[in-house]
Design a protein around this motif. Structure first.
Motif, mmCIF file in Angstrom:
data_model
loop_
_atom_site.group_PDB
_atom_site.id
_atom_site.type_symbol
_atom_site.label_atom_id
_atom_site.label_comp_id
_atom_site.label_asym_id
_atom_site.label_seq_id
_atom_site.Cartn_x
_atom_site.Cartn_y
_atom_site.Cartn_z
ATOM 1 N N SER A 12 65.339 24.216 -14.308
ATOM 2 C CA SER A 12 65.491 23.344 -13.141
ATOM 3 C C SER A 12 66.007 24.172 -11.964
ATOM 4 O O SER A 12 66.548 25.270 -12.141
ATOM 5 N N ASN A 13 65.848 23.621 -10.780
ATOM 6 C CA ASN A 13 66.377 24.292 -9.591
ATOM 7 C C ASN A 13 67.887 24.468 -9.681
ATOM 8 O O ASN A 13 68.441 25.466 -9.209
ATOM 9 N N LYS A 59 64.074 35.670 -22.072
ATOM 10 C CA LYS A 59 64.764 34.567 -22.750
ATOM 11 C C LYS A 59 65.652 33.800 -21.780
ATOM 12 O O LYS A 59 65.653 32.562 -21.767
ATOM 13 N N LEU A 60 66.393 34.530 -20.966
ATOM 14 C CA LEU A 60 67.268 33.857 -20.002
ATOM 15 C C LEU A 60 66.441 33.160 -18.922
ATOM 16 O O LEU A 60 66.739 32.026 -18.539
ATOM 17 N N ALA A 61 65.396 33.815 -18.434
ATOM 18 C CA ALA A 61 64.561 33.212 -17.403
ATOM 19 C C ALA A 61 63.948 31.902 -17.886
ATOM 20 O O ALA A 61 63.826 30.942 -17.117
ATOM 21 N N ALA A 62 63.571 31.858 -19.154
ATOM 22 C CA ALA A 62 62.957 30.648 -19.712
ATOM 23 C C ALA A 62 63.927 29.478 -19.746
ATOM 24 O O ALA A 62 63.502 28.313 -19.791
ATOM 25 N N GLY A 106 63.423 29.950 -4.205
ATOM 26 C CA GLY A 106 63.309 29.064 -5.355
ATOM 27 C C GLY A 106 62.905 29.816 -6.606
ATOM 28 O O GLY A 106 62.556 31.004 -6.554
ATOM 29 N N PRO A 107 62.931 29.175 -7.761
ATOM 30 C CA PRO A 107 62.748 29.871 -9.041
ATOM 31 C C PRO A 107 61.328 30.313 -9.362
ATOM 32 O O PRO A 107 61.137 31.156 -10.248
ATOM 33 N N ASP A 108 60.327 29.779 -8.684
ATOM 34 C CA ASP A 108 58.944 30.051 -9.071
ATOM 35 C C ASP A 108 58.176 30.886 -8.052
ATOM 36 O O ASP A 108 56.947 30.970 -8.117
ATOM 37 N N TRP A 121 56.820 39.263 -12.889
ATOM 38 C CA TRP A 121 58.058 38.520 -12.677
ATOM 39 C C TRP A 121 57.924 37.540 -11.523
ATOM 40 O O TRP A 121 57.421 37.877 -10.460
ATOM 41 N N ARG A 122 58.423 36.319 -11.761
ATOM 42 C CA ARG A 122 58.700 35.368 -10.694
ATOM 43 C C ARG A 122 60.176 35.551 -10.305
ATOM 44 O O ARG A 122 60.893 36.368 -10.887
ATOM 45 N N THR A 123 60.614 34.794 -9.337
ATOM 46 C CA THR A 123 62.004 34.939 -8.898
ATOM 47 C C THR A 123 62.996 34.595 -10.005
ATOM 48 O O THR A 123 64.086 35.176 -10.064
ATOM 49 N N ARG A 124 62.651 33.679 -10.893
ATOM 50 C CA ARG A 124 63.568 33.355 -11.988
ATOM 51 C C ARG A 124 63.774 34.573 -12.901
ATOM 52 O O ARG A 124 64.871 34.788 -13.411
#
Length: 215
Positions: A74-75, A67-70, A20-22, A30-33
């Motif tokens: 949503s999932n 910027k892209l990660a932000a 998942g993204p978080d 870094w998180r996974t996103r």
């Protein structure tokens, strides 16, 4: 030579989707996103990849990734980006050239898959195909001198099955023993999450354990 990058990309994408993204990663801050954004941009924006090795481009690379990660709010957004990465690089990307893809991504994808897998309290090493392990070893040997250049010691990498490689020569050396995947994790700075052992003088081993390793 067998081509391992495509299945490695698939495993990395599945690992990211499952987390998942978080989820946390071993990549500092870094998180996974963020990791997913990095992987996506790396083969679409040359400056992102170059920012890892050219300091003057690092800030722009970090900004583009953040910027892209932000935007992955949503999932569904996250899954869409990961699946785009899984589909492979665009036709005009240098990464679409098989030889460059193998050289640039074989280690990249292994390490980042483990960055997600090993960022939790309980994890176990994967059982790797022997040919895949051999390919990881071959790539590690090519770049080991660069990865350990900041260590004021001689470094010898040793596989339990016998092969060894002198990564750096010095009057005092330490042997790092482990399977290729574990040696890769250590060489890329994931020293606390690499299942390796050390052979050498206690003070030399202590120096290695406190040294900055990797790019």
């Amino acid at each position: 030579m067998m081509h391992f990058v495509e299945p490695s990309r698939e495993v990395l994408a599945e690992t990211l989707l499952a987390a998942g993204p978080d989820a946390p990663t071993l990549c500092k801050g870094w998180r996974t996103r963020d990791l997913a954004a990095h992987l996506y941009l790396r083969e679409r924006k040359a400056a992102v990849g170059l920012g890892l090795v050219i300091k003057r481009l690092a800030k722009a690379s970090d900004q583009a990734t953040a910027k892209l990660a932000a935007k992955l709010t949503s999932n569904e957004d996250y899954a869409r980006l990961v699946n785009t990465f899984r589909a492979g690089p665009p036709a005009l990307s240098p990464m679409s050239i098989k030889a460059l893809d193998e050289s640039a991504n074989l280690i990249e994808y292994f390490v980042h898959t483990e960055d997600v897998r090993r960022a939790v309290d309980r994890w176990a090493p994967r059982a790797l195909d022997e040919a895949y392990s051999d390919a990881l070893w071959d790539e590690l040997v090519k770049r080991a001198a660069i990865l350990y250049r900041g260590v004021d010691l001689g470094i010898v990498l040793v596989r339990p099955s016998g092969p060894r490689h002198v990564a750096k020569r010095a009057p005092v050396s330490v042997a790092i023993v482990g399977e290729p995947g574990e040696l890769l994790m250590h060489a890329h700075g994931r020293t606390r999450h690499a299942l390796v052992t050390f052979e050498g003088q206690p003070d030399a081993v202590a120096l290695l354990q406190s040294a900055e390793v990797g790019l």
